[in-house]
Design an enzyme around this catalytic site. Sequence first.
Site, PDB file in Angstrom:
ATOM      1  N   ASP A  89       0.804  -1.217   0.000  1.00 56.84           N
ATOM      2  CA  ASP A  89       0.000   0.000   0.000  1.00 56.84           C
ATOM      3  C   ASP A  89       0.841   1.273   0.000  1.00 56.84           C
ATOM      4  OD1 ASP A  89       0.891  -0.358   2.594  1.00 56.84           O
ATOM      5  OD2 ASP A  89      -0.928   0.400   3.518  1.00 56.84           O
ATOM      6  N   GLU A  90       2.170   1.139  -0.051  1.00 56.39           N
ATOM      7  CA  GLU A  90       3.087   2.272  -0.145  1.00 56.39           C
ATOM      8  C   GLU A  90       3.532   2.432  -1.595  1.00 56.39           C
ATOM      9  OE1 GLU A  90       3.937   4.253   2.399  1.00 56.39           O
ATOM     10  OE2 GLU A  90       2.706   3.078   3.764  1.00 56.39           O
TER      11      GLU A  90
END
Length: 109
Positions: A89-90
């Site tokens: 999710d980064e």
Amino acid sequence: MQFCDECGSMMKADGDRMVCTNEACAASSERDSDLEDQFVTTESQSDDDVIESTEDANFEGKPKSTDVVCDECGTQEAWYTLKQTASADEPPTRFFKCTECGHRWREYN
């Protein structure tokens, strides 16, 4: 992909046998020829999507970015590659190599 029944590690093909990749386990089994079409072996995979981030990596021919400035020589053009260095999710990390002096750096988004 086949996994070892003993330890759960990935198995790899070794001739007519499937061998556990965990050296401490060393389990093996006969290779099932009926499943041959369901498996992809490393011999048929390519290195086309490998991201070079080592010191001697060849960036030439990779995409170029013109929105960066090299801290060493001030050139505003660098080759870059992307690599997911954090959780999914980064955003990915961009690795740069100056087209002029070869200086390398990374940028976290």
